[in-house]
Design an enzyme around this catalytic site. Structure first.
Site, PDB file in Angstrom:
ATOM      1  NE  ARG A  90     107.993 -48.202   4.391  1.00 46.85           N
ATOM      2  CZ  ARG A  90     108.519 -49.192   5.096  1.00 46.85           C
ATOM      3  NH1 ARG A  90     109.314 -50.069   4.530  1.00 46.85           N
ATOM      4  NH2 ARG A  90     108.234 -49.325   6.374  1.00 46.85           N
ATOM      5  CG  HIS A 108      97.956 -54.056  -8.519  1.00 45.13           C
ATOM      6  ND1 HIS A 108      99.228 -54.004  -7.981  1.00 45.13           N
ATOM      7  CD2 HIS A 108      97.866 -55.226  -9.197  1.00 45.13           C
ATOM      8  CE1 HIS A 108      99.880 -55.109  -8.324  1.00 45.13           C
ATOM      9  NE2 HIS A 108      99.080 -55.861  -9.051  1.00 45.13           N
ATOM     10  CG  ASP A 144      98.699 -55.188  -4.682  1.00 43.44           C
ATOM     11  OD1 ASP A 144      98.578 -53.987  -4.388  1.00 43.44           O
ATOM     12  OD2 ASP A 144      99.758 -55.670  -5.126  1.00 43.44           O
ATOM     13  CD  GLU A 173      98.353 -47.852 -13.792  1.00 42.84           C
ATOM     14  OE1 GLU A 173      98.658 -47.089 -12.865  1.00 42.84           O
ATOM     15  OE2 GLU A 173      99.126 -48.745 -14.209  1.00 42.84           O
TER      16      GLU A 173
HETATM   17  C1  GRF Z   1     101.454 -47.564 -11.532  1.00 40.48           C
HETATM   18  O1  GRF Z   1     101.605 -48.534 -12.534  1.00 40.48           O
HETATM   19  C2  GRF Z   1     100.520 -48.052 -10.458  1.00 40.48           C
HETATM   20  O2  GRF Z   1      99.507 -48.883 -10.944  1.00 40.48           O
HETATM   21  C3  GRF Z   1     101.422 -48.828  -9.552  1.00 40.48           C
HETATM   22  O3  GRF Z   1     102.633 -48.120  -9.554  1.00 40.48           O
HETATM   23  C4  GRF Z   1     102.742 -47.359 -10.756  1.00 40.48           C
HETATM   24  C5  GRF Z   1     102.930 -45.929 -10.340  1.00 40.48           C
HETATM   25  O4  GRF Z   1     103.143 -45.062 -11.423  1.00 40.48           O
HETATM   26  N1  GRF Z   1     100.835 -48.986  -8.254  1.00 40.48           N
HETATM   27  P1  GRF Z   1     103.052 -43.497 -11.203  1.00 40.48           P
HETATM   28  O5  GRF Z   1     104.043 -43.158 -10.086  1.00 40.48           O
HETATM   29  O6  GRF Z   1     101.645 -43.160 -10.819  1.00 40.48           O
HETATM   30  O7  GRF Z   1     103.456 -42.888 -12.497  1.00 40.48           O
END
Ligand code: GRF
Length: 198
Positions: A90, A108, A144, A173
């Site tokens: 959200r 992101h 973003d 990530e």
């Molecule tokens: C990730 O790809 C993040 O970059 C994006 O939403 C996804 C969340 O994945 N904002 P998780 O819930 O952390 O596994």
């Protein structure tokens, strides 16, 4: 530094943050609470399994501001100093952003400012870029958009699909988010205009 994590789903970034904090990789940090806007978020069980308190704050037909006010109250109740969005689906209200100035961080799955919004990996495949990646950034009023803390590039292969690219980016990530939090916890950074100087 007391951290609050907001999730809506799987919670793999949340898990990476909790594990990094609990193993001492992010010094002087503690994850005080995980808040989900969805009762069904898989991440809730993962947080509980790691002994982190969880709270569910569903929208219940309320305005964004009313919903956010309850989340802010929960964060305050847990003395949260830094808010980490980890797959929180959200948009935050301006009130929320103002409640934690320069203390809300998001990850992101693209090299911002390319491909903001939903399905960033699919957008990257459809556009035909050869390099994509992930971005950890501070959150401001726009989607973003806030100041970039760290980025990591990932090559897009001809055979990649939105799904395979998502999996490749996700591997980076987790470590990128932890690295960004190490820098923030260390306090050795300045925000000059849009630039985060580490
Ligand atoms: C990730 O790809 C993040 O970059 C994006 O939403 C996804 C969340 O994945 N904002 P998780 O819930 O952390 O596994």
């Amino acid at each position: 530094m007391k951290i609050g994590i907001l999730i809506s789903g799987r919670g793999s970034n949340m898990t990476a943050i909790i594990e990094a904090v609990q193993s001492g990789k992010i010094p002087k940090a503690e994850v005080s609470v995980v808040i989900s806007d969805k009762t069904s978020a898989e991440g809730l069980e993962k947080a509980k399994a790691r002994s982190v308190e969880t709270v569910v704050v569903t929208r219940k037909q309320r305005s964004r501001e009313e919903h956010d006010a309850e989340i802010i109250a929960e964060l305050r109740r847990h003395d949260v100093e830094l808010v980490c969005l980890a797959g929180y689906m959200r948009l935050l209200s301006s009130d929320f952003v103002r409640a934690f100035p320069e203390k809300i961080v998001n990850i992101h799955p693209s090299l911002l400012p390319a491909f903001p919004g939903l399905d960033a990996q699919r957008q990257a495949i459809e556009y035909g870029v050869k390099i994509s990646g992930c971005t950890v950034h501070f959150v401001d009023d726009e989607l973003d958009h806030g100041a970039i803390i760290l980025q990591k590039s990932v090559e897009v292969d001809d055979a990649d699909t939105a799904e395979s690219l998502s999996a490749k980016i996700l591997e980076y990530e987790h470590s990128l988010y932890v690295e960004a939090l190490q820098k923030i916890a260390g306090g050795n950074y300045k925000i000059i205009g849009r630039r985060v100087v580490l």
